[in-house]
Motif scaffolding. Structure first.
Motif, mmCIF file in Angstrom:
data_model
loop_
_atom_site.group_PDB
_atom_site.id
_atom_site.type_symbol
_atom_site.label_atom_id
_atom_site.label_comp_id
_atom_site.label_asym_id
_atom_site.label_seq_id
_atom_site.Cartn_x
_atom_site.Cartn_y
_atom_site.Cartn_z
ATOM 1 N N MET A 1 1.241 -1.088 -0.154
ATOM 2 C CA MET A 1 0.168 -0.633 -0.005
ATOM 3 C C MET A 1 0.559 1.335 -0.522
ATOM 4 S SD MET A 1 -3.295 -0.473 2.700
ATOM 5 C CE MET A 1 -2.995 0.507 3.390
ATOM 6 N N SER A 2 0.156 2.297 -0.197
ATOM 7 C CA SER A 2 0.594 3.301 -0.318
ATOM 8 C C SER A 2 -0.058 4.937 -0.374
ATOM 9 C CB SER A 2 1.649 3.920 -1.714
ATOM 10 O OG SER A 2 0.688 3.993 -2.509
ATOM 11 N N MET A 3 0.427 5.810 -0.121
ATOM 12 C CA MET A 3 -0.388 6.931 -0.226
ATOM 13 C C MET A 3 -0.323 7.758 -1.557
ATOM 14 S SD MET A 3 -1.590 7.510 2.681
ATOM 15 C CE MET A 3 -1.987 9.407 3.080
ATOM 16 N N ILE A 4 -1.257 7.614 -2.219
ATOM 17 C CA ILE A 4 -1.328 8.076 -4.305
ATOM 18 C C ILE A 4 -2.424 9.782 -4.066
ATOM 19 C CG2 ILE A 4 -2.304 7.506 -5.929
ATOM 20 C CD1 ILE A 4 -1.751 4.754 -5.687
ATOM 21 N N TYR A 5 -1.707 10.594 -4.368
ATOM 22 C CA TYR A 5 -2.630 11.930 -4.980
ATOM 23 C C TYR A 5 -2.490 12.038 -6.858
ATOM 24 C CZ TYR A 5 0.078 12.023 0.233
ATOM 25 O OH TYR A 5 -0.265 11.400 1.036
ATOM 26 N N ASP A 6 -3.714 12.271 -7.114
ATOM 27 C CA ASP A 6 -3.707 12.786 -8.035
ATOM 28 C C ASP A 6 -3.484 14.094 -8.908
ATOM 29 O OD1 ASP A 6 -3.964 12.899 -11.006
ATOM 30 O OD2 ASP A 6 -6.265 12.191 -10.962
ATOM 31 N N VAL A 7 -2.270 14.695 -8.693
ATOM 32 C CA VAL A 7 -2.285 16.393 -8.542
ATOM 33 C C VAL A 7 -2.643 17.119 -10.201
ATOM 34 C CG1 VAL A 7 -0.546 17.913 -7.981
ATOM 35 C CG2 VAL A 7 -0.688 15.553 -7.010
ATOM 36 N N SER A 8 -2.990 17.887 -10.281
ATOM 37 C CA SER A 8 -3.569 18.617 -10.866
ATOM 38 C C SER A 8 -2.767 19.190 -11.607
ATOM 39 C CB SER A 8 -4.822 19.292 -11.200
ATOM 40 O OG SER A 8 -5.115 20.165 -12.444
ATOM 41 N N GLY A 9 -2.178 19.447 -13.057
ATOM 42 C CA GLY A 9 -0.962 19.645 -13.433
ATOM 43 C C GLY A 9 0.150 18.454 -13.198
ATOM 44 N N VAL A 10 -0.185 17.775 -12.763
ATOM 45 C CA VAL A 10 1.639 17.151 -12.242
ATOM 46 C C VAL A 10 1.045 15.801 -12.762
ATOM 47 C CG1 VAL A 10 2.737 16.920 -10.441
ATOM 48 C CG2 VAL A 10 2.123 19.024 -10.274
ATOM 49 N N GLY A 11 0.510 14.752 -11.980
ATOM 50 C CA GLY A 11 -0.415 13.190 -12.625
ATOM 51 C C GLY A 11 -0.754 12.956 -10.990
ATOM 52 N N VAL A 12 0.135 11.588 -10.857
ATOM 53 C CA VAL A 12 -0.267 10.915 -9.874
ATOM 54 C C VAL A 12 1.214 10.614 -8.586
ATOM 55 C CG1 VAL A 12 -0.496 8.699 -8.797
ATOM 56 C CG2 VAL A 12 -1.697 9.374 -10.903
ATOM 57 N N ILE A 13 0.989 11.204 -7.788
ATOM 58 C CA ILE A 13 2.377 10.989 -6.654
ATOM 59 C C ILE A 13 2.143 10.153 -5.996
ATOM 60 C CG2 ILE A 13 3.736 12.274 -5.457
ATOM 61 C CD1 ILE A 13 3.210 14.634 -6.827
ATOM 62 N N GLU A 14 2.842 8.718 -5.762
ATOM 63 C CA GLU A 14 2.782 7.683 -5.266
ATOM 64 C C GLU A 14 4.006 7.620 -4.405
ATOM 65 O OE1 GLU A 14 2.569 2.973 -4.848
ATOM 66 O OE2 GLU A 14 2.137 4.483 -6.759
ATOM 67 N N ILE A 15 2.881 7.533 -2.299
ATOM 68 C CA ILE A 15 4.616 7.937 -1.807
ATOM 69 C C ILE A 15 4.245 6.303 -0.763
ATOM 70 C CG2 ILE A 15 5.282 8.532 0.047
ATOM 71 C CD1 ILE A 15 5.972 10.303 -2.682
ATOM 72 N N ASP A 16 5.219 5.631 -0.833
ATOM 73 C CA ASP A 16 5.309 4.675 0.131
ATOM 74 C C ASP A 16 5.912 4.090 1.081
ATOM 75 O OD1 ASP A 16 8.057 3.972 -1.019
ATOM 76 O OD2 ASP A 16 6.748 2.681 -3.105
ATOM 77 N N THR A 17 7.016 5.499 0.932
ATOM 78 C CA THR A 17 7.900 5.721 2.296
ATOM 79 C C THR A 17 8.343 6.685 2.333
ATOM 80 O OG1 THR A 17 9.554 3.763 1.241
ATOM 81 C CG2 THR A 17 10.469 4.711 2.391
ATOM 82 N N LEU A 18 8.274 7.077 3.508
ATOM 83 C CA LEU A 18 8.891 8.073 4.073
ATOM 84 C C LEU A 18 10.340 8.450 5.211
ATOM 85 C CD1 LEU A 18 8.039 10.950 4.685
ATOM 86 C CD2 LEU A 18 6.503 10.690 6.905
ATOM 87 N N ILE A 19 11.360 9.495 4.802
ATOM 88 C CA ILE A 19 12.236 9.309 5.355
ATOM 89 C C ILE A 19 12.265 10.879 6.676
ATOM 90 C CG2 ILE A 19 14.496 9.328 5.535
ATOM 91 C CD1 ILE A 19 15.056 7.819 2.971
ATOM 92 N N VAL A 20 13.086 10.287 7.823
ATOM 93 C CA VAL A 20 12.690 12.066 8.212
ATOM 94 C C VAL A 20 13.892 11.881 9.000
ATOM 95 C CG1 VAL A 20 9.831 11.587 8.989
ATOM 96 C CG2 VAL A 20 11.233 10.012 10.662
ATOM 97 N N ASP A 21 14.114 13.078 9.304
ATOM 98 C CA ASP A 21 15.426 12.535 9.911
ATOM 99 C C ASP A 21 14.684 12.959 11.833
ATOM 100 O OD1 ASP A 21 17.654 13.990 10.966
ATOM 101 O OD2 ASP A 21 17.077 15.911 10.508
ATOM 102 N N SER A 22 16.334 13.435 12.670
ATOM 103 C CA SER A 22 15.498 13.417 13.777
ATOM 104 C C SER A 22 16.302 14.681 14.955
ATOM 105 C CB SER A 22 16.385 12.472 15.710
ATOM 106 O OG SER A 22 17.730 12.007 14.872
ATOM 107 N N ASN A 23 17.101 14.571 14.802
ATOM 108 C CA ASN A 23 16.766 16.491 16.034
ATOM 109 C C ASN A 23 16.673 17.342 14.413
ATOM 110 O OD1 ASN A 23 18.916 15.319 17.600
ATOM 111 N ND2 ASN A 23 20.282 14.574 15.496
ATOM 112 N N GLY A 24 15.574 17.795 15.166
ATOM 113 C CA GLY A 24 15.229 19.296 14.967
ATOM 114 C C GLY A 24 14.458 18.902 13.854
ATOM 115 N N THR A 25 13.509 18.156 13.095
ATOM 116 C CA THR A 25 12.842 17.515 12.782
ATOM 117 C C THR A 25 11.515 16.780 13.324
ATOM 118 O OG1 THR A 25 14.221 17.076 11.059
ATOM 119 C CG2 THR A 25 12.013 16.262 10.904
ATOM 120 N N ILE A 26 11.642 15.410 14.140
ATOM 121 C CA ILE A 26 11.250 14.730 14.784
ATOM 122 C C ILE A 26 11.464 15.224 16.334
ATOM 123 C CG2 ILE A 26 10.466 12.677 13.157
ATOM 124 C CD1 ILE A 26 11.763 10.792 14.799
ATOM 125 N N SER A 27 12.330 15.398 16.267
ATOM 126 C CA SER A 27 12.740 15.719 17.858
ATOM 127 C C SER A 27 13.146 17.304 18.211
ATOM 128 C CB SER A 27 14.108 14.951 18.384
ATOM 129 O OG SER A 27 14.689 14.901 17.790
#
Length: 155
Positions: free
Chosen positions: A1-27
């Motif tokens: 599964m993934s997140m799927i967005y149909d973006v006008s003027g861009v097309g379909v954007i699918e996200i199946d992985t999200l990378i986050v930093d720790s310092n200053g981002t999630i903490s």
């Protein structure tokens, strides 16, 4: 599964992985931002693989990953972060960060977000991100609310 967005003027954007930093981002200063764990779990329930890639400046990344239920990869510089992203084997990766070492992630990601929180944002990232958000909660909500995602990303 993934997140799927149909973006006008861009097309379909699918996200199946999200990378986050720790310092200053999630903490902030080593403490996980309130609400982050719940948002991560919401993304995971949509099938998004959430991983953290960090140089672990404050020595808290292993614990942050454990309590968040995400995989942690240590990387001491931008090149190592980029190499880890490439090793994941997905073309549908998004990233969230705030530091100069995140530029490699931003360049290789389908969608990249910089967060401007209490630990700041390095000016060099501005030219390499798609979106700038005031907080990690806003950045995670960006993916969870398809209307916000589409409105921001459309041409």
């Amino acid at each position: 599964m993934s997140m799927i967005y149909d973006v006008s003027g861009v097309g379909v954007i699918e996200i199946d992985t999200l990378i986050v930093d720790s310092n200053g981002t999630i903490s902030i200063k080593g403490e996980i931002v309130p609400g982050v764990i719940e948002k991560i779990h919401q993304l995971q329930s949509h099938g998004v693989n959430v991983v953290m890639v960090s140089a672990d400046q404050r020595g808290t990344a292993n614990n942050l990953a454990r309590v968040s239920g995400i995989t942690y990869y240590e990387a001491s510089n931008a090149r190592e972060k980029e190499d880890i992203l490439l090793s994941l084997g997905s073309k549908n990766i998004a990233s969230i960060g705030n530091a100069r070492t995140d530029i490699g992630l931003f360049v290789q990601s389908k969608v990249s977000i910089a967060t401007l929180q209490a630990e700041g944002i390095h000016k060099d990232v501005i030219d390499h991100v798609d979106v700038i958000m005031p907080s990690i909660i806003d950045a995670l909500d960006f993916f969870l609310d398809s209307d916000t995602f589409i409105a921001t990303m459309k041409r």
